[in-house]
Scaffold this motif. Structure first.
Motif, short mmCIF file in Angstrom:
data_model
loop_
_atom_site.label_atom_id
_atom_site.label_comp_id
_atom_site.label_asym_id
_atom_site.label_seq_id
_atom_site.Cartn_x
_atom_site.Cartn_y
_atom_site.Cartn_z
N GLY A 1 19.95 17.09 26.17
CA GLY A 1 20.65 18.37 26.15
C GLY A 1 20.86 18.97 27.54
O GLY A 1 21.48 20.02 27.67
N LEU A 2 20.34 18.31 28.57
CA LEU A 2 20.49 18.81 29.95
C LEU A 2 21.75 18.27 30.60
O LEU A 2 22.25 17.21 30.22
CB LEU A 2 19.28 18.36 30.79
N SER A 3 22.19 18.96 31.62
CA SER A 3 23.28 18.41 32.43
C SER A 3 22.75 17.20 33.17
O SER A 3 21.53 17.05 33.35
CB SER A 3 23.78 19.47 33.43
N ASP A 4 23.67 16.32 33.62
CA ASP A 4 23.25 15.10 34.32
C ASP A 4 22.39 15.42 35.54
O ASP A 4 21.36 14.79 35.77
CB ASP A 4 24.46 14.26 34.74
N LYS A 5 22.80 16.39 36.36
CA LYS A 5 22.07 16.72 37.59
C LYS A 5 20.68 17.27 37.28
O LYS A 5 19.70 16.87 37.91
CB LYS A 5 22.85 17.74 38.43
N ALA A 6 20.59 18.18 36.32
CA ALA A 6 19.30 18.76 35.97
C ALA A 6 18.35 17.68 35.44
O ALA A 6 17.18 17.64 35.79
CB ALA A 6 19.47 19.88 34.94
N ARG A 7 18.88 16.78 34.60
CA ARG A 7 18.07 15.69 34.06
C ARG A 7 17.59 14.77 35.18
O ARG A 7 16.42 14.40 35.26
CB ARG A 7 18.84 14.90 33.01
N LYS A 8 18.49 14.39 36.11
CA LYS A 8 18.12 13.52 37.23
C LYS A 8 17.05 14.17 38.10
O LYS A 8 16.09 13.52 38.50
CB LYS A 8 19.35 13.19 38.08
N VAL A 9 17.22 15.44 38.40
CA VAL A 9 16.27 16.15 39.25
C VAL A 9 14.88 16.16 38.58
O VAL A 9 13.86 15.86 39.23
CB VAL A 9 16.76 17.59 39.55
N LEU A 10 14.84 16.50 37.31
CA LEU A 10 13.56 16.56 36.60
C LEU A 10 12.89 15.18 36.56
O LEU A 10 11.70 15.05 36.85
CB LEU A 10 13.78 17.07 35.17
N LEU A 11 13.65 14.15 36.22
CA LEU A 11 13.07 12.81 36.13
C LEU A 11 12.65 12.27 37.50
O LEU A 11 11.61 11.61 37.60
CB LEU A 11 14.05 11.85 35.46
N MET A 12 13.42 12.57 38.53
CA MET A 12 13.05 12.12 39.88
C MET A 12 11.75 12.78 40.33
O MET A 12 10.91 12.15 40.97
CB MET A 12 14.18 12.40 40.87
N ASN A 13 11.58 14.04 39.95
CA ASN A 13 10.38 14.76 40.35
C ASN A 13 9.18 14.34 39.49
O ASN A 13 8.12 14.00 40.01
CB ASN A 13 10.62 16.26 40.24
N ARG A 14 9.33 14.40 38.17
CA ARG A 14 8.18 14.18 37.28
C ARG A 14 7.87 12.71 37.05
O ARG A 14 6.72 12.35 36.90
CB ARG A 14 8.42 14.88 35.94
N SER A 15 8.87 11.85 37.01
CA SER A 15 8.62 10.43 36.75
C SER A 15 8.40 9.64 38.04
O SER A 15 7.49 8.82 38.12
CB SER A 15 9.78 9.80 35.98
N ALA A 16 9.27 9.88 39.03
CA ALA A 16 9.18 9.11 40.28
C ALA A 16 8.27 9.79 41.29
O ALA A 16 7.90 9.18 42.30
CB ALA A 16 10.57 8.90 40.87
N GLY A 17 7.95 11.07 41.07
CA GLY A 17 7.05 11.77 41.98
C GLY A 17 7.68 12.17 43.30
O GLY A 17 6.97 12.39 44.28
N LEU A 18 8.99 12.29 43.33
CA LEU A 18 9.68 12.67 44.57
C LEU A 18 9.59 14.17 44.81
O LEU A 18 9.57 14.96 43.87
CB LEU A 18 11.15 12.24 44.52
N SER A 19 9.55 14.53 46.08
CA SER A 19 9.51 15.95 46.44
C SER A 19 10.92 16.54 46.36
O SER A 19 11.91 15.82 46.26
CB SER A 19 8.97 16.11 47.86
N HIS A 20 11.00 17.87 46.44
CA HIS A 20 12.32 18.53 46.41
C HIS A 20 13.18 18.05 47.57
O HIS A 20 14.38 17.83 47.40
CB HIS A 20 12.14 20.05 46.44
N ARG A 21 12.57 17.87 48.72
CA ARG A 21 13.31 17.41 49.90
C ARG A 21 13.87 16.01 49.68
O ARG A 21 15.03 15.74 49.98
CB ARG A 21 12.40 17.43 51.13
N GLU A 22 13.08 15.13 49.11
CA GLU A 22 13.52 13.75 48.86
C GLU A 22 14.62 13.71 47.81
O GLU A 22 15.60 12.95 47.93
CB GLU A 22 12.33 12.89 48.41
#
Length: 173
Positions: free
Chosen positions: A121-142
């Motif tokens: 139900g999320l937009s593509d960008k919001a979903r990517k940001v969440l998954l990159m942060n929570r799954s891949a452990g990337l920081s906001h800067r990365e």
């Protein structure tokens, strides 16, 4: 009290000196429970004795000797029991099944299905940001560098995604 047999003398001495003998056994054995068990077994042994007309020079010492021997027997018996119960070649921690129960697995699968529906139900960008942060452990800067957006946009997408997922899970639980 007039006693006419060895058994009567020993039973009387046992009752008269019980506290003193128990205290000596506790000091000798280092265990109140073991001393109590030895004293009880001593009484049972005395009660089962056949009367005899022989004299015992020091009934208290004789009783303490009986109780001490009983305590040694109890210690040996406990050691044999614990030796049988100990498996030297098996680490008991390895026997514990850490696998989740079937119920826990089913509940987790249902939660995961709900989360996937929320993510869809999320937009593509919001979903990517969440998954990159929570799954891949990337920081906001990365994440910002990888997606070519500002860090403040990453923060906004994260907030949007988290809020959406929270609300979705509350409504569909």
């Amino acid at each position: 009290m007039f006693c006419d047999s060895r058994k009567d003398i020993l039973l009387t001495s046992y009752l008269d000196h019980w506290h003193n003998m128990r205290a000596r056994l506790v000091r000798r054995l280092g265990s109140h429970d073991l001393a109590d068990e030895a004293m009880q077994e001593t009484w049972l042994r005395l009660d089962g004795m056949k009367p005899a007309n022989t004299t015992i020079a020091n009934p208290q010492a004789y009783l303490l000797s009986i109780a001490g021997n009983i305590a040694i027997d109890l210690i040996r018996k406990e050691k044999r029991h614990s030796d049988r119960m100990t498996y030297k070649d098996v680490n008991l921690e390895e026997l514990i099944d850490n696998a989740p129960s079937t119920e826990a697995v089913l509940l987790a699968r249902e939660d995961l299905k709900q989360l996937v529906r929320a993510l869809l139900g999320l937009s593509d960008k919001a979903r990517k940001v969440l998954l990159m942060n929570r799954s891949a452990g990337l920081s906001h800067r990365e994440i910002a560098a990888a997606l070519g957006i500002s860090e403040s946009m990453v923060a906004k997408y994260m907030a949007q995604a988290l809020r959406h997922c929270r609300d979705y899970m509350r409504e569909n639980s």
